[in-house]
Structures are given as structure tokens and as C-alpha cells.
Scaffold this motif. Structure first.
Motif, short mmCIF file in Angstrom:
data_model
loop_
_atom_site.label_atom_id
_atom_site.label_comp_id
_atom_site.label_asym_id
_atom_site.label_seq_id
_atom_site.Cartn_x
_atom_site.Cartn_y
_atom_site.Cartn_z
N VAL A 241 -18.93 4.48 -27.02
CA VAL A 241 -17.57 5.16 -26.82
C VAL A 241 -16.69 3.93 -26.11
N THR A 242 -17.48 2.90 -25.53
CA THR A 242 -16.66 1.83 -25.01
C THR A 242 -15.97 0.76 -26.03
N THR A 243 -16.17 1.29 -27.36
CA THR A 243 -15.76 0.17 -28.44
C THR A 243 -14.87 0.97 -28.93
N LEU A 244 -14.28 2.12 -28.74
CA LEU A 244 -12.92 2.87 -29.07
C LEU A 244 -11.86 2.12 -28.53
N PRO A 245 -11.14 1.72 -29.34
CA PRO A 245 -9.92 0.75 -28.80
C PRO A 245 -8.82 1.52 -28.03
N PHE A 246 -8.96 2.71 -27.73
CA PHE A 246 -8.01 3.84 -27.14
C PHE A 246 -8.81 4.73 -26.27
N ASP A 247 -8.15 5.59 -25.42
CA ASP A 247 -8.93 6.70 -24.69
C ASP A 247 -7.63 7.63 -24.42
N HIS A 248 -8.14 8.51 -23.96
CA HIS A 248 -6.98 9.77 -24.00
C HIS A 248 -5.89 10.00 -22.92
N HIS A 249 -6.12 9.11 -21.96
CA HIS A 249 -4.72 8.69 -21.06
C HIS A 249 -3.76 8.09 -22.20
N MET A 250 -4.09 7.43 -23.22
CA MET A 250 -3.20 6.87 -24.02
C MET A 250 -2.87 7.83 -25.10
N VAL A 251 -3.47 9.25 -25.37
CA VAL A 251 -3.04 10.07 -26.23
C VAL A 251 -2.01 10.77 -25.59
N MET A 252 -2.20 11.01 -24.08
CA MET A 252 -1.36 11.82 -23.27
C MET A 252 0.10 10.80 -23.07
N GLY A 253 -0.17 9.69 -23.17
CA GLY A 253 1.11 8.50 -23.06
C GLY A 253 1.83 8.69 -24.09
#
Length: 356
Positions: A241-253
Motif C-alpha cells: 500500500v505504501t507504493t500507492l501514489p495517493f491516499d484517501h485524505h487526498m480523495v477527500m481533498g
């Protein structure tokens, strides 16, 4: 967790926002097809809005019932669209009816099925684009809500103000509500409730909690439960999961600078610390944009999943009055948890910039 301090101007945030959206579509959600408004029709009769969409030689249609509160003026009023594929709509309905807001139930399961992995590619969206279209069911739901807004813009007889649309849902439908708000800038208020993995939780924080022995849903599990994400998501990132270039704080953003109210519960599986951490970091985006009062996170336990406690009514009504109806003055800048911890020294090693 994914440095945000490199951005110094609001114009740079707009560009970064487009990059994040493209990454989410490429890796997690699949693409949301653009539709010309010329290819959307709307018809309103009784209280039913029928939406038609054309794509080449194909066409689909679906409908929603719009319920106006008693005593509402004949002039256009705001609308709350509630996803209810999970089978329940749980926000306090009186908050909307007493403030002159119409409501509509959207059967997202009809648009994109979520009956297990075998139902991938099933629903109205896939009838139009083909069962092999890479869009996830959540993108199919978001696409359907966008077409409702298109139809409302072309159907003044519905007496709904398409500039004042809110969307909500709980649990899996809360994930869909967040996706809808993130991918359509016409939605002025987004209210995901108890959305957990794929919603308000952080993939990275949830995985770290799981590794530490907590009973929390992770990317690898969520990706295999339903066709909520594009088919390759779990196999590509389930164990890294650490290779995912985003996380869900950014989806909310992606909702920023529009209004976002995240309603959560204290349930292990949803990610008690994970959701509060992601919500706290997401709030920094609104802070940087100079509008911290347009994002709130409220976590309260002591109730069943998808029940709405009376203690959260005040913040819900504050958001409805200020951002959906207009004219509200109550404080809407809120980050509250029910004992959850946000270890920002670990997960947010940057300072929110003051965007100019």
C-alpha cells in the motif's frame, strides 16, 4: 503521508488536484466517462425525474423520486441525493425537511452492482458502456449522480436548484457518496457516513493498524469484497500500500474547497484511528485554501453501524444551513473523535502551506 508542502499557490493546487484525480482513476476507481449534456435528457412528471443518456447508438434511462418537504415554495429548492444500495438512509431526515430541502433516493445498485466479485460489470452504466468497461461500481454510481444533475439542469419543471445539490450515503454507500462528491464539482455538500475502507479511512494507516493486530479492513480485503474498485487495484497494491501514489485524505481533498462533512463511528473494522487520521490530514487542505470551516470530521461511538446519534445533529444542521440552504452562521470548523488518535508526527511530516 504524501507531502503536501510542495504546493504554495491555489493555482498549483488546481493542477495537483487534476493529477490526483487522474491517479485515482488510473489505479483505484477506473475512469469516469465524460458525457455531453446534449446526450442527456430529463423528464419530470408527478414527483419522478426520468433521466435518459445516449452514447452512440445505445441509450439507457433510469428515474428517481423527488420528495419536496411540506410547505416548500414552488421556486427551486436544494436537493439531497441519498445512495441506498446498502438498504438504509440514516441521517436525521428532519434536518432536511425543516430546512426546506428536497430528498431523493438513488438506487446505486441498479447503476453498478455490488453483489460480490461476480457482479462486476453489471448494471445500467455497463449496459451503456459494456460489461468490460474498467470503471468500478463506485465510479458507475458517481456517473449516475452526475447524470441526475445534468437532467435537473435541463428540467426546470422539477423545481430543484442544481447549484445546491448534496449527496450522502452510509457504509458502502458512504464510499460512493465521497466518490460522487470528489468527481463532480457541482455537488456543494458531500456527507459520507461511516464509509471506512475506500472512504474516509487511510489505506496506509489501516494497514499499519492491521499489522499491529487491530481488526480493521485493509486494501487487500476491501478490493476483494466487492467491485468497488477497478479490477487490478487489489492485485497491484494489496501487499504494498505504501507504493500507492495517493491516499484517501487526498480523495477527500478533491472535494475542496466545497463543503465536506465526514460522519464516522467508533467501530474497529471501519478504522477508528485511520479515519480520524485521514480526516485530520484532509482538513489541512481546507486550511491551506483558507476555508477550514468548509470541512468537518465527527466521530462518535456508542451506537450501531449506520445509526445516526442525536449528538451529531447539530453539526449536520450547521452544514445544511450554511452550505446547502445558505445563510447559516454556526461554527462548522470541527475535528472531533471518540478517543481516536491521529499520530500526525508519523503520518504528516509536513506543515500545511498557506496558499495564496
Amino acid at each position: 503521508m504524501l507531502d503536501g508542502s510542495r504546493i504554495t499557490k491555489k493555482s498549483e493546487w488546481a493542477c495537483r488536484r487534476a493529477e490526483i484525480k487522474a491517479q485515482i482513476e488510473e489505479y483505484e476507481s477506473g475512469p469516469k466517462p465524460a458525457v455531453s449534456k446534449d446526450d442527456v435528457t430529463g423528464d419530470f412528471s408527478g414527483n419522478k425525474l426520468t433521466v435518459g443518456v445516449n452514447e452512440g447508438s445505445k441509450s439507457v434511462s433510469f428515474s428517481i423520486d423527488i420528495n419536496r418537504p411540506a410547505g416548500a415554495p414552488s421556486a427551486p429548492i436544494p436537493l439531497l441525493i441519498s445512495l441506498y444500495g446498502f438498504g438504509s438512509v440514516t441521517l436525521d431526515a428532519s434536518v432536511f425537511s425543516q430546512n426546506g430541502v428536497a430528498t431523493a433516493l438513488f438506487n446505486n445498485n441498479d447503476m453498478g452492482a455490488q453483489g460480490g466479485g461476480g457482479t462486476r460489470g453489471t448494471g445500467i452504466f455497463y449496459d451503456l458502456y459494456g460489461k468490460d468497461h474498467p470503471a468500478s461500481s463506485m465510479i458507475a454510481w458517481a456517473w449516475g449522480i452526475s447524470r441526475i444533475i445534468d437532467a435537473l439542469e435541463k428540467t426546470p419543471s422539477a423545481n430543484i436548484d442544481p447549484r445546491r445539490i448534496a449527496v450522502t450515503g452510509c457504509s458502502r454507500d458512504g464510499k460512493g457518496a465521497l466518490t460522487a462528491g470528489a468527481f463532480d464539482e457541482r455537488i456543494v455538500l458531500t456527507i459520507p457516513q461511516e464509509s471506512g475502507a475506500g472512504g474516509s479511512a487511510s489505506w496506509r494507516v489501516s494497514q499499519a493498524a492491521k499489522d499491529a493486530g487491530e481488526n480493521v479492513q485493509t486494501l487487500s480485503h476491501a478490493a476483494g469484497e466487492q467491485p468497488w474498485f477497478r479490477e487490478s487495484f487489489g492485485s497491484t497494491f494489496g501487499n504494498k500500500v505504501t507504493t500507492l501514489p495517493f491516499d484517501h485524505h487526498m480523495v477527500m481533498g478533491l472535494v475542496a474547497p466545497r463543503a465536506l462533512l465526514v460522519v464516522d463511528n467508533r467501530i474497529d473494522w471501519l478504522g477508528i484511528d485511520s479515519t480520524f487520521t485521514a480526516g485530520s490530514i484532509a482538513h489541512a487542505i481546507w486550511e491551506g485554501l483558507g476555508v477550514p470551516d468548509r470541512m468537518a470530521y465527527s466521530q462518535l461511538g456508542g451506537h450501531e453501524h449506520c445509526q445516526f446519534p442525536a449528538q451529531q445533529r447539530a453539526i449536520l444542521e450547521a452544514y445544511v444551513k450554511k452550505f446547502l440552504v445558505g445563510g447559516g452562521t454556526d461554527d462548522t470548523n470541527l475535528l472531533e473523535s471518540d478517543g481516536a488518535k491521529a499520530d500526525l508526527s508519523r503520518w504528516m511530516t509536513w506543515t500545511p502551506p498557506n496558499l495564496q
